[in-house]
Write an enzyme that holds these catalytic residues in place. Structure first.
Site, PDB file in Angstrom:
ATOM      1  N   ASP A   7      12.019  16.930  13.164  1.00 42.54           N
ATOM      2  CA  ASP A   7      13.349  17.494  13.364  1.00 42.54           C
ATOM      3  C   ASP A   7      14.333  16.323  13.421  1.00 42.54           C
ATOM      4  OD1 ASP A   7      15.442  19.370  14.292  1.00 42.54           O
ATOM      5  OD2 ASP A   7      15.148  18.373  16.221  1.00 42.54           O
ATOM      6  N   ASP A   9      18.337  16.473  14.911  1.00 39.82           N
ATOM      7  CA  ASP A   9      19.213  16.462  16.086  1.00 39.82           C
ATOM      8  C   ASP A   9      18.403  16.679  17.361  1.00 39.82           C
ATOM      9  OD1 ASP A   9      21.815  16.166  14.773  1.00 39.82           O
ATOM     10  OD2 ASP A   9      21.392  18.143  13.935  1.00 39.82           O
TER      11      ASP A   9
END
Length: 218
Positions: A7, A9
């Site tokens: 991922d 953020d």
């Protein structure tokens, strides 16, 4: 080959200030009261229209659309002014993993492709990721579409892949795709939420993450 999917953020970059500021601007532009940071961070990882619908469920669709556009404009300006920083140890982890000949790296993020490309360029991460999956071409997390595509593009099997993320959406997506999920404790969802969502492991920092991935790949 094994596949490690990251991922962005809250996992690779700490973009919480950009996100909160952009959301506040977008809400104000739409005539709504800005929300506290803690509430805004609960939706990080979701595709933007889905996130806005959760944050402003009483707003009509045109208002939600204005919030989406206001957020995009504000976030892009903030990004151009100063890129969200990588978390301490992130670059060392990526370099170490990318240097192994038995691991492939990929990204699955709720960002747009334009936003992801800007992040990669800002931190000079070009060439490290074999597959880049964004919100532009997929349903929002926790739907497993991004992971399915990453597996298809790299030729990896689900049982030989791991998703690295900071939110329950990442862990739920991993479980739906039949992929292991490793949670990181420095992101935007509580550790308890990661555990409840099915995280196989939760690590406190990038040094521990690197070790966990290497143990998993052994």
């Amino acid at each position: 080959m094994r596949l490690v999917v990251f991922d962005v953020d809250g996992t690779l970059v700490d973009s919480q200030h950009h996100i909160h500021h952009a959301m506040g601007f977008a809400f104000e532009q739409a005539g709504l009261t800005p929300l506290p940071k803690a509430q805004v961070l609960t939706i990080v990882g979701l595709s933007l229209p889905v996130a806005i619908a959760q944050l402003a469920p009483e707003a009509d669709l045109p208002t939600q659309a204005r919030i989406v556009e206001g957020y995009k404009d504000s976030f892009m300006k903030a990004r151009l002014n100063q890129a969200a920083p990588l978390y301490p140890g992130a670059l060392d982890c990526l370099d170490r993993l990318a240097g192994r000949d038995d691991l492939l790296l990929a990204i699955a993020t709720g960002k747009s492709r334009r936003g992801l490309d800007a992040m990669i360029a800002a931190h000079r991460l070009e060439g490290r990721f074999l597959s880049l999956q964004t919100a532009d071409g997929h349903p929002s997390k926790p739907h497993p579409s991004m992971l399915w595509s990453a597996l298809a593009e790299t030729g990896a099997e689900a049982g030989r892949a791991v998703m690295i993320g900071d939110t329950s959406f990442d862990m739920q997506m991993a479980r739906a795709a039949g992929v292991a999920g490793f949670g990181v404790a420095w992101g935007y969802h509580p550790v308890a939420a990661l555990s409840e969502a099915g995280a196989a492991r939760i690590v406190p920092d990038f040094a521990a993450l690197t070790e966990a991935i290497e143990e998993w790949a052994a």
